[in-house]
Design an enzyme around this catalytic site. Sequence first.
Site, PDB file in Angstrom:
ATOM      1  N   GLY A  30      93.189  72.408  12.775  1.00 35.61           N
ATOM      2  CA  GLY A  30      91.964  72.782  13.489  1.00 35.61           C
ATOM      3  C   GLY A  30      90.979  71.625  13.562  1.00 35.61           C
ATOM      4  O   GLY A  30      90.904  70.794  12.660  1.00 35.61           O
ATOM      5  N   ARG A  82      99.334  71.933  15.405  1.00 41.97           N
ATOM      6  CA  ARG A  82      99.663  72.553  14.112  1.00 41.97           C
ATOM      7  C   ARG A  82     101.142  72.456  13.748  1.00 41.97           C
ATOM      8  O   ARG A  82     101.606  73.183  12.869  1.00 41.97           O
ATOM      9  CB  ARG A  82      99.217  74.016  14.116  1.00 41.97           C
ATOM     10  CG  ARG A  82      97.694  74.202  14.096  1.00 41.97           C
ATOM     11  CD  ARG A  82      97.325  75.603  13.668  1.00 41.97           C
ATOM     12  NE  ARG A  82      95.891  75.841  13.692  1.00 41.97           N
ATOM     13  CZ  ARG A  82      95.063  75.566  12.686  1.00 41.97           C
ATOM     14  NH1 ARG A  82      95.525  75.023  11.581  1.00 41.97           N
ATOM     15  NH2 ARG A  82      93.773  75.836  12.795  1.00 41.97           N
ATOM     16  N   ASP A 110      97.565  71.892   3.893  1.00 41.20           N
ATOM     17  CA  ASP A 110      98.979  71.918   4.291  1.00 41.20           C
ATOM     18  C   ASP A 110      99.415  70.588   4.898  1.00 41.20           C
ATOM     19  O   ASP A 110     100.494  70.088   4.586  1.00 41.20           O
ATOM     20  CB  ASP A 110      99.235  73.052   5.300  1.00 41.20           C
ATOM     21  CG  ASP A 110      99.268  74.408   4.603  1.00 41.20           C
ATOM     22  OD1 ASP A 110      99.470  74.436   3.373  1.00 41.20           O
ATOM     23  OD2 ASP A 110      99.073  75.425   5.286  1.00 41.20           O
ATOM     24  N   LYS A 165      90.420  66.799   5.704  1.00 43.28           N
ATOM     25  CA  LYS A 165      89.716  67.436   6.826  1.00 43.28           C
ATOM     26  C   LYS A 165      89.806  68.944   6.733  1.00 43.28           C
ATOM     27  O   LYS A 165      90.857  69.460   6.371  1.00 43.28           O
ATOM     28  CB  LYS A 165      90.367  66.973   8.130  1.00 43.28           C
ATOM     29  CG  LYS A 165      89.915  67.714   9.353  1.00 43.28           C
ATOM     30  CD  LYS A 165      91.048  68.321  10.176  1.00 43.28           C
ATOM     31  CE  LYS A 165      91.701  69.507   9.527  1.00 43.28           C
ATOM     32  NZ  LYS A 165      92.549  70.324  10.399  1.00 43.28           N
ATOM     33  N   THR A 166      88.794  69.666   6.990  1.00 44.74           N
ATOM     34  CA  THR A 166      88.782  71.086   7.358  1.00 44.74           C
ATOM     35  C   THR A 166      87.373  71.646   7.220  1.00 44.74           C
ATOM     36  O   THR A 166      86.704  71.426   6.206  1.00 44.74           O
ATOM     37  CB  THR A 166      89.751  71.991   6.557  1.00 44.74           C
ATOM     38  OG1 THR A 166      89.564  73.338   6.992  1.00 44.74           O
ATOM     39  CG2 THR A 166      89.588  71.942   5.055  1.00 44.74           C
ATOM     40  N   ASP A 194      86.784  74.531   6.711  1.00 46.19           N
ATOM     41  CA  ASP A 194      86.845  75.627   5.731  1.00 46.19           C
ATOM     42  C   ASP A 194      86.360  75.200   4.341  1.00 46.19           C
ATOM     43  O   ASP A 194      86.027  76.046   3.520  1.00 46.19           O
ATOM     44  CB  ASP A 194      88.275  76.164   5.610  1.00 46.19           C
ATOM     45  CG  ASP A 194      88.714  76.896   6.872  1.00 46.19           C
ATOM     46  OD1 ASP A 194      87.926  76.928   7.832  1.00 46.19           O
ATOM     47  OD2 ASP A 194      89.841  77.411   6.902  1.00 46.19           O
ATOM     48  N   LYS A 196      64.886  95.878  15.242  1.00 47.03           N
ATOM     49  CA  LYS A 196      65.653  97.075  15.630  1.00 47.03           C
ATOM     50  C   LYS A 196      67.165  96.932  15.522  1.00 47.03           C
ATOM     51  O   LYS A 196      67.883  97.872  15.828  1.00 47.03           O
ATOM     52  CB  LYS A 196      65.269  97.507  17.044  1.00 47.03           C
ATOM     53  CG  LYS A 196      65.537  96.479  18.126  1.00 47.03           C
ATOM     54  CD  LYS A 196      65.178  97.050  19.496  1.00 47.03           C
ATOM     55  CE  LYS A 196      65.449  96.018  20.576  1.00 47.03           C
ATOM     56  NZ  LYS A 196      65.128  96.459  21.898  1.00 47.03           N
ATOM     57  N   GLU A 219      85.712  85.419   7.376  1.00 45.83           N
ATOM     58  CA  GLU A 219      86.868  85.726   8.239  1.00 45.83           C
ATOM     59  C   GLU A 219      88.079  86.233   7.446  1.00 45.83           C
ATOM     60  O   GLU A 219      88.810  87.110   7.889  1.00 45.83           O
ATOM     61  CB  GLU A 219      87.241  84.435   8.986  1.00 45.83           C
ATOM     62  CG  GLU A 219      88.397  84.543   9.927  1.00 45.83           C
ATOM     63  CD  GLU A 219      88.725  83.192  10.544  1.00 45.83           C
ATOM     64  OE1 GLU A 219      88.650  83.079  11.755  1.00 45.83           O
ATOM     65  OE2 GLU A 219      89.058  82.237   9.801  1.00 45.83           O
ATOM     66  N   GLY A 242      81.216  75.609  16.049  1.00 55.21           N
ATOM     67  CA  GLY A 242      80.845  74.533  15.111  1.00 55.21           C
ATOM     68  C   GLY A 242      81.918  73.480  14.918  1.00 55.21           C
ATOM     69  O   GLY A 242      81.646  72.415  14.355  1.00 55.21           O
TER      70      GLY A 242
HETATM   71  P1  FBP Z   1      92.257  73.891   9.483  1.00 53.80           P
HETATM   72  O1  FBP Z   1      92.530  74.525   8.157  1.00 53.80           O
HETATM   73  O2  FBP Z   1      93.481  73.409  10.162  1.00 53.80           O
HETATM   74  O3  FBP Z   1      91.213  72.834   9.385  1.00 53.80           O
HETATM   75  O4  FBP Z   1      91.638  74.996  10.470  1.00 53.80           O
HETATM   76  C1  FBP Z   1      90.698  75.891  10.007  1.00 53.80           C
HETATM   77  C2  FBP Z   1      90.280  76.899  11.057  1.00 53.80           C
HETATM   78  O5  FBP Z   1      89.176  76.446  11.791  1.00 53.80           O
HETATM   79  C3  FBP Z   1      89.976  78.233  10.373  1.00 53.80           C
HETATM   80  O6  FBP Z   1      88.633  78.307   9.959  1.00 53.80           O
HETATM   81  C4  FBP Z   1      90.357  79.239  11.426  1.00 53.80           C
HETATM   82  O7  FBP Z   1      90.762  80.457  10.865  1.00 53.80           O
HETATM   83  C5  FBP Z   1      91.510  78.572  12.116  1.00 53.80           C
HETATM   84  O8  FBP Z   1      91.330  77.187  11.966  1.00 53.80           O
HETATM   85  C6  FBP Z   1      91.598  78.938  13.565  1.00 53.80           C
HETATM   86  O9  FBP Z   1      92.768  78.402  14.082  1.00 53.80           O
HETATM   87  P2  FBP Z   1      93.021  78.052  15.604  1.00 53.80           P
HETATM   88  O10 FBP Z   1      92.365  76.744  15.853  1.00 53.80           O
HETATM   89  O11 FBP Z   1      94.495  77.922  15.687  1.00 53.80           O
HETATM   90  O12 FBP Z   1      92.435  79.136  16.434  1.00 53.80           O
END
Ligand code: FBP
Length: 551
Positions: free
Chosen positions: A78, A142, A173, A199-200, A202, A239, A308, A423
């Site tokens: 991602g 991916r 991964d 990177k991520t 998350d 509201k 999520e 983001g």
């Molecule tokens: P990475 O772990 O590859 O950095 O991706 C994280 C993420 O952004 C998650 O937060 C999200 O659930 C997922 O990728 C969404 O995947 P996609 O880009 O395939 O819709």
Amino acid sequence: MKKSPLQIARASYQPKLPAVFKGNVALNEGAATQSVADQDEIKALFPNTYGMPIINFTATETAKSYPAIAVGVILSGGQAPGGHNVISGLFDGLKKLNPNNKLYGFLGGPSGLVEHKYMELTADIVDEYRNTGGFDIIGSGRTKLEEVAQFEEGEKICKKLGIKAIVIIGGDDSNTNACVLAEYYKNKNAGIQVIGCPKTIDGDLKNEMIEASFGFDTACKVYSELIGNIQRDANSAKKYWHFIRLMGRSASHITLECALQSQPNICIISEEVEAKNMTLNDIVDEIIKVIVNRANHGLNFGTILIPEGLIEFIPAMKRLIAELNDLLASNGEFNSLTTDDEKRQYVKAKLTEESRLVYSDLPKGIAKQLTLDRDPHGNVQVSLIETEKMLIEMVAKKLAALKAQGIYKGKFAAIHHFFGYEGRCAAPSNFDTDYCYSLGYTASILIAENKTGYMSSVRNLTESADQWIAGGVPITMMMNMERRHGEMKPVIQKALVRLDGAPFKYFATHRVEWANEDTSYIYPGPIQYYGPSEVCDQPTHTLLLEQGKMI
Ligand code: FBP
């Protein structure tokens, strides 16, 4: 191509580097390392890259010359803000080491290496992407690099282009795969090094030596701005209850960080739900308590942050999903049923008593989703489940019942949101701009020093960039054995939110006050790139708290 004034200004920004990179760099090696767990298994699987020392760079008077080399770079998984700066830092680092060095980008993620799709990244191209968000310079993907045939294809293209090292920019991964690739090439003496970069968005690729994955800072700041804006709206209109789901496939770091930045009325942390063995109904009851209490004080509005990955952390849901995975895997009988009702009855009849109750309690739409969407491995795609809508439906139902009993006297109107893609490609914050550039620059030196199986590491991140500590960490050090698709595999240990960690503790201490008061909201506003340091250069609250700093 037409550019915005901010794009033009950012293009000329020179990212900051750790002071050590001002002159010549010496490499210092520490003691031998061990994996975080399962040492014997990991050592046996990585005989050539296990136990290597941690590396720190220090300044030296001695200049060194390096022969010209070619390097390949891959963006994996991602998008995360700052990926382009890892590449520009790597490019600048390589050119400083030897102006004849070349950088190739493999296109569309790891598949570019296997399918021999690449482009040379020249100065003109790199300049176009400096300090910008996105992964569009070479694209991402991916594809998992895990089979020998893929490694062999990779070797062929590296030999053809004279590539001595591959840099893989990815999450846990992808970096696990980077380590497997490094081991494979080292074992066969292929002369190809592999270096990873963390990177991520998350934020779950972190440990003692990797303080943060890049992109987390920017993404959280973007979401927090949006949450703050919604809170101001909620506090103005008075509201609506806003149910906001936030990205983060598994760990709740993003949700927790956004809560620390914006102080919502309710924030669910998946790791706590799991630790307390909570059910979906328990979660709904917690939400109801706050809504009823606020309504008693005339406050029929609020904000709720939902991670999520929540569904998979609710123990009873986890068991239900596991049962459904087994039950529905290539089940011809189920697939031959035509109506939703027939399918629902079929599933109910086959589940264990506990899972049947959980399944029956779910809103019909969600229950159906659990039996529909499977990924190529036969698993439910939990990220497609709209947890925020499910919670609204369940909360509304319970509130209606409480109203009928005269216990709840408020008004409940809810709006749902999901923030994720907003983001992931934002223009990187100053922190991510400098951090990513430093990670790329660090990778260039690890390569020049013939290192393989290392992750680029830049630490001391709550201090100013000139005090950051650069070096490398053996990827095997972060590994343990985990069950994946029915088999035990070596993987980088995922960092979940620690309930004994300072960020969660801070949240837990303040959440009652945030739940009840109508004035606790913080409005972080948009990311600032120019201006006073306290406005522009602050790292995440998570990082500050983890390093014992005040927020
Ligand atoms: P990475 O772990 O590859 O950095 O991706 C994280 C993420 O952004 C998650 O937060 C999200 O659930 C997922 O990728 C969404 O995947 P996609 O880009 O395939 O819709």
